[in-house]
Design a protein around this motif. Structure first.
Motif, short mmCIF file in Angstrom:
data_model
loop_
_atom_site.label_atom_id
_atom_site.label_comp_id
_atom_site.label_asym_id
_atom_site.label_seq_id
_atom_site.Cartn_x
_atom_site.Cartn_y
_atom_site.Cartn_z
N ARG A 199 -4.61 -6.60 -3.93
CA ARG A 199 -4.64 -6.09 -2.56
C ARG A 199 -5.36 -7.07 -1.62
O ARG A 199 -4.95 -7.27 -0.48
CB ARG A 199 -5.35 -4.73 -2.52
N PHE A 241 -0.70 -3.17 3.77
CA PHE A 241 -2.02 -3.54 3.28
C PHE A 241 -2.96 -2.35 3.14
O PHE A 241 -2.87 -1.36 3.89
CB PHE A 241 -2.66 -4.56 4.23
N ASP A 242 -3.89 -2.49 2.19
CA ASP A 242 -5.01 -1.55 2.07
C ASP A 242 -5.75 -1.54 3.41
O ASP A 242 -6.22 -2.58 3.87
CB ASP A 242 -5.93 -2.04 0.95
N GLU A 290 -4.26 2.73 -4.45
CA GLU A 290 -5.25 2.17 -5.37
C GLU A 290 -4.74 1.93 -6.78
O GLU A 290 -5.48 1.42 -7.63
CB GLU A 290 -6.48 3.08 -5.40
N TRP A 340 0.82 -1.21 0.00
CA TRP A 340 0.00 0.00 0.00
C TRP A 340 0.86 1.26 0.00
O TRP A 340 0.51 2.27 -0.62
CB TRP A 340 -0.92 -0.03 1.22
#
Length: 364
Positions: free
Chosen positions: A301, A339-340, A294, A282
């Motif tokens: 993800r 991580f998202d 994104e 991320w």
């Protein structure tokens, strides 16, 4: 008919040793120089080439460059032979396109095992491509049964995907449960995100179905990585880790070349993204391209959280399994960096369901 191996080495003793080791199982050809090897190839195409690196006039690396220029030679698997096992030489071997390398002096069991494994994988891949091609031709010829045949093909393809994934997982000492568990985690995450109203423009029923179908292929690129690295106990050197990281892009290449012409584009896109980008982070510090936030595909993800968590709770040749409480803590701490954060949050909220999957899996 026995498979053929071509040994290329300027040292007659080395050729004689290799011939003695292999002649009971394979047809063995020999060339004392790179130029003679290329001449040999104009008469016969071997199933595998054992290629010495250090030779006068024409090195093994120069021979490899010539192989890549000819359509009929470029797919012959090559194992380099070398007395120099320094990491930079190993890295160059794989960068040049070798499938493995064998150190000198030869150890009979090592050379036989490496060759057997390489030929098995080559045969497996050829059979896969031929099976897909034949099945596709039948479907085109029998349009009145297209719907039924398409369902059969999808089932066969999924079995092939799982079989290939299990083969690859087995190479780095995983039990195969990793594939099943990560696929279950991925489905739980995707459905929970949609229930929470997140990514509704992406998470259609078809997308989730393709996502779950593609998840087992996330590490398919490891088919291109040497067992020396996959099975190494302890940490990897910087050069070895650079080679290991290549499995991400290699995975995308394998998916595109093997399935690109017979699967739907929507599935191929998701499978490609999962294999190629599931090690992106991320915060942009992942690989292979350092994508951030994104810009990383949603499928990758989601896969990243599932893959890392299961790797933490699994025993591998280089580490012991971690308890799930500690693994969940790491996922929480890595939210917003690795991580998202939306996906990490949902995963942690799914803890009871995740624990149930772990509890019911006897392979751990």
């Amino acid at each position: 008919m026995q498979q053929m191996i071509l040994i290329v080495d300027d040292n007659r003793s080395n050729i004689k040793i290799a011939q003695t080791i292999l002649e009971n199982e394979y047809r063995v050809g020999a060339a004392l120089s790179g130029k003679k090897a290329l001449q040999f190839l104009t008469q016969a195409i071997p199933d595998l080439i054992l290629l010495d690196i250090s030779m006068p006039e024409m090195s093994g690396f120069e021979v490899m460059e010539e192989l890549k220029l000819r359509e009929e030679w470029k797919d012959i698997p090559v194992i380099f032979l070398t007395a120099n096992v320094e990491p930079q030489i190993e890295a160059k071997c794989f960068k040049m396109g070798a499938v493995d390398f064998i150190p000198k002096p030869f150890v009979p069991e090592v050379i036989k095992n490496r060759i057997n494994r390489t030929l098995e994988l080559q045969t497996y891949r050829k059979n896969l491509e031929e099976a897909v091609k034949n099945q596709s031709q039948k479907i085109l010829q029998q349009t009145e049964e297209l719907a039924r045949k398409q369902q059969e093909l999808m089932a066969i393809q999924q079995e092939v995907i799982i079989s290939m994934a299990n083969l690859i997982e087995g190479r780095d000492d995983s039990t195969g449960g990793h594939i099943k568990r990560t696929s279950q985690y991925v489905e739980l995450i995707a459905r929970a995100l949609r229930s929470d109203g997140k990514f509704n423009d992406i998470l259609s029923d078809e997308y989730i179905e393709n996502l779950c179908k593609a998840a087992p292929m996330h590490d398919i690129g490891k088919i291109c990585i040497s067992d020396i690295i996959l099975k190494k106990p302890g940490g990897l050197t910087e050069a070895e880790f650079d080679i290991m990281k290549q499995h991400a892009e290699q995975g995308g290449n394998v998916i595109s070349s093997t399935m690109g012409k017979i699967e739907k584009k929507e599935f191929i896109d998701i499978a490609f993204d999962i294999a190629t980008y599931h090690h992106e982070k991320w915060n942009g510090n992942g690989y292979p391209h350092g994508l951030k936030e994104e810009k990383i595909p949603l499928s990758a993800r989601i896969m990243a959280v599932a893959d890392v968590f299961d790797a933490l709770v699994s025993k591998r040749c280089y580490k012991e399994a971690m308890d799930s409480e500690e693994a969940f803590r790491i996922i929480q701490e890595s939210s917003g960096s690795h991580f998202d954060p939306e996906i990490a949050k949902v995963f942690i909220e799914l803890r009871q369901s995740i624990e149930e999957i772990l509890k019911n899996d006897t392979s751990i």
